[in-house]
Design an enzyme around this catalytic site. Structure first.
Site, short mmCIF file in Angstrom:
data_model
loop_
_atom_site.label_atom_id
_atom_site.label_comp_id
_atom_site.label_asym_id
_atom_site.label_seq_id
_atom_site.Cartn_x
_atom_site.Cartn_y
_atom_site.Cartn_z
N TRP A 161 -11.11 63.61 14.38
CA TRP A 161 -10.25 64.58 15.07
C TRP A 161 -10.81 65.98 14.97
O TRP A 161 -10.68 66.78 15.90
CB TRP A 161 -8.82 64.50 14.54
CG TRP A 161 -8.19 63.16 14.75
CD1 TRP A 161 -7.68 62.33 13.80
CD2 TRP A 161 -8.02 62.47 16.01
NE1 TRP A 161 -7.21 61.18 14.37
CE2 TRP A 161 -7.40 61.24 15.72
CE3 TRP A 161 -8.34 62.77 17.33
CZ2 TRP A 161 -7.08 60.31 16.72
CZ3 TRP A 161 -8.04 61.85 18.32
CH2 TRP A 161 -7.42 60.64 18.01
N ASP A 162 -11.39 66.29 13.83
CA ASP A 162 -12.08 67.58 13.72
C ASP A 162 -13.20 67.70 14.76
O ASP A 162 -13.40 68.76 15.35
CB ASP A 162 -12.71 67.72 12.33
CG ASP A 162 -11.76 68.28 11.30
OD1 ASP A 162 -10.81 68.97 11.67
OD2 ASP A 162 -12.00 68.02 10.10
N ILE A 163 -13.93 66.62 14.93
CA ILE A 163 -15.04 66.63 15.89
C ILE A 163 -14.50 66.82 17.30
O ILE A 163 -15.01 67.62 18.09
CB ILE A 163 -15.86 65.33 15.76
CG1 ILE A 163 -16.53 65.26 14.38
CG2 ILE A 163 -16.89 65.22 16.88
CD1 ILE A 163 -17.08 63.88 14.04
N GLY A 166 -13.15 70.41 17.67
CA GLY A 166 -14.23 71.38 17.75
C GLY A 166 -14.82 71.44 19.15
O GLY A 166 -15.07 72.52 19.70
#
Lengths: 410, 410
Positions: A161-163, A166
């Protein structure tokens, strides 16, 4: 030349999503200035680390940026950051952050210094509460769908989810900058990691599925959901994944493994039509039982040869060190990578952007800065300070400069 | 108004990444035309499906698009698609695809009809071979890092690389369109799912880590890598994840659970300094042993109250149906969602874009089209055909029209 040459982005960030966004823009040619507190931000020492303690994580996510270290607790430091964020320039005034700082660093305050500021803010959840990939994911049920058929929920190792978030920050910035180019109007773009995850799960049909069935998608080990795809262990113990998602892929598996008669018998027995992807999913365990002996009788090399000849969609399971040794896509054969090394350590591939823009040549990955490496340059060229002012800021400890570059330190 | 209002994007696609890219642009206000072969593309029936067989996957990933169904095997159908992709308009001539079609649908051919075409092509790997999320991921070693400490590699249930790549397609398109706005120059942008994954793993420091240590990152169950974060089972059997990544978070855990003395004793015994994130990682099993009784003695509600009071970063593990029931972020309380339902089925939240652009109001999610729903409109308004020509194309079966809209069908 690179596609975003000329843009200047300032980043106040930590961890994955926003640093990844800034780095993605830097690899597309933007000038990206990351500011951190003196001594380094929350992610300055984030694992993985090299044997000497340097953060390989930080180096990976800050490639090609300029770094300035500022005392953010001092009024003067905050004024400096404000000056850098809102510095003039048609293609400047672009700010990314995931730090929750009310007052001096919020959009309302900063946009008083530069009316057309574009600021993208990523929060944990929509209420502004702290959430990270490791909490968002279990709260939305992915670990309940992951892993062996029986057992506890399994959180995956990838900060997926961070990816995603981002990369969404990059899109948000480019969309807002496009609007500013056309109208002169700046704005703030806000979203949360949790909303990014929840929206994506909705896009994949998962929310509708769960609401409609009232049940969690069943765990299915390494099976491909909803059609056919399965991992098998070959005669030499190597594990492979093979995909029968499309009709062509499915026929390819049956042909390559010579199991047409067994599959026809299975269809007769069960009434399933294995040309239908849903029927393959329902019959996956029976299909796997038919295919297993074929894999068990052959080493990976033979499986690979047969599958490549048949044009199948498949891959070996590899640990990352195995992949680095065996896969030419993860080394100098791939123009996306340049090989780098720190003194005394094995070399490793450092990625530039995966995107190939036909109007531009590929640019090799630039290394990450050392914390504070560009403090002086940024004070002079972006904040517009003269030598005396800069010396005073260093003397007062408002700004610090890198003592040495990691890459030449050891 | 929406941020990308006025842009027209054409999409020839299937499955996750490129449909997600087109849908993301549609939710930002672009007019997105997806063309499919007559009868539907490779993902027309992709699971999850509703009880009546309709693909919830397709509906999720094609929200807000216009749909035209064309016989792509006919010369006339190909000419039509070419005409739609290369139709005039300052903000048109934008094409996304993951279909590998040489000849009539490649950039060299299409750009002859519109010199400033911007085309983004996503392939499986950099050699143009078919790869999907389910093969890219095991080949790069993530399943070797995922799951319980012992056991076979665990592939995760989320198509994380597809999601990342889809969002990168959006960034690539916006960057190339920005360049065209400024210079008039179009171009092709190419990249592969596998390169997108490999680059991201490099950015996270994983390639450097594996090359430097020669070993795969150890499996650690649901532990947060490199610092402290762990799942615990509460007295009522509910599972929670709690994060001690930053110093503040770590102190919060120790304070909330009243374990300061035990942690100090652990430090004395081992020589570890638990203020250091790496030391927390090395001592994670001992830390977990200290904390486990605290969770085992309290139901989730009490844990939640204590943690929220302490400002901790934490979340419950929930199955997705549980989350839909319990979490207001996944329902009408969240302005990102609008509730929809199909006749006879429970309602479910349908997400718009998570991004809030301050210069624009949120727009509710638009439903997906039925296959061919906009065929006639697109032939008239984009391809510029007159009624007679359109009727002829329908009669000849070159283009098909939706017979009924799913949403009103039942």
């Amino acid at each position: 030349m690179t596609i975003l040459k000329g843009i200047r982005v300032v980043e106040g960030s930590a961890f994955v999503a926003v640093p990844l966004a800034g780095m993605t823009l830097a690899q597309m040619g933007a000038e990206v200035i990351r500011f951190d507190r003196i001594g380094g931000g929350l992610d300055a020492n984030r694992w993985p680390v090299a044997p000497d303690g340097r953060s390989l994580f930080w180096e990976g996510l800050n490639k090609g940026k300029k770094s300035i270290a500022v005392n953010l607790k001092s009024e003067e430091g905050r004024e400096l950051v404000t000056r850098i964020v809102t510095a003039p320039g048609d293609d400047a005034g672009l700010f990314l952050t995931n730090l929750r700082v009310r007052g001096w660093m919020d959009y309302e305050t900063l946009s008083q210094e530069r009316k057309d500021l574009v600021m993208v803010t990523l929060t944990g959840d929509r209420h502004g509460r702290p959430q990270v990939d490791y909490t968002v994911n279990p709260s939305l049920g992915i670990p309940h769908m992951t892993g062996p058929v029986d057992g506890a929920p399994v959180a995956h190792a990838l900060p997926a989810w961070d990816i995603a978030a981002g990369n969404m920050v990059v899109s948000a910035l480019l969309a807002a900058e496009r609007h500013r180019l056309r109208t002169g109007q700046g704005q703030e773009v806000c979203f949360s990691l949790k909303d990014a995850a929840a929206a994506t799960m909705g896009h994949l049909g998962m929310l509708a599925e769960a609401a409609t069935t009232g049940e969690s998608r069943p765990r299915a080990g390494n099976a491909l959901y909803g059609a056919y795809g399965q991992d098998f262990v070959c005669a030499d113990g190597q594990r492979v994944m093979v995909i029968g998602l499309t009709d062509r892929q499915w026929k390819g598996i049956v042909t390559a493994t010579g199991t047409a008669e067994d599959m026809a018998a299975l269809e007769r027995e069960t009434g399933a039509n294995l040309r239908r992807e849903g029927d393959r999913w329902m019959q996956r365990d029976r299909i796997t039982a038919i295919l297993t002996p074929w894999f068990a009788a052959r080493p990976l090399a033979e499986v690979a040869q047969t599958f490549d000849k048949g044009g199948l969609t498949w891959a070996p399971f590899r640990s990352l060190p195995e992949a680095l040794k065996a896969d030419p896509d993860l080394g100098p054969d791939n123009p996306m990578f340049t090989m780098q090394s720190h003194p005394g350590l094995p070399s490793y591939p450092v990625p530039g952007t995966p995107m190939e823009f036909s109007a531009f040549d590929r640019v090799p990955a630039a290394p990450a800065p050392v914390l504070g490496e560009h403090s002086e340059e940024i004070l002079a060229e972006v904040a517009g300070l003269d030598d005396g002012e800069i010396a005073r800021l260093f003397d007062k400890g408002i700004v610090s400069q890198a003592r040495s570059a990691h890459r030449s330190a050891a």
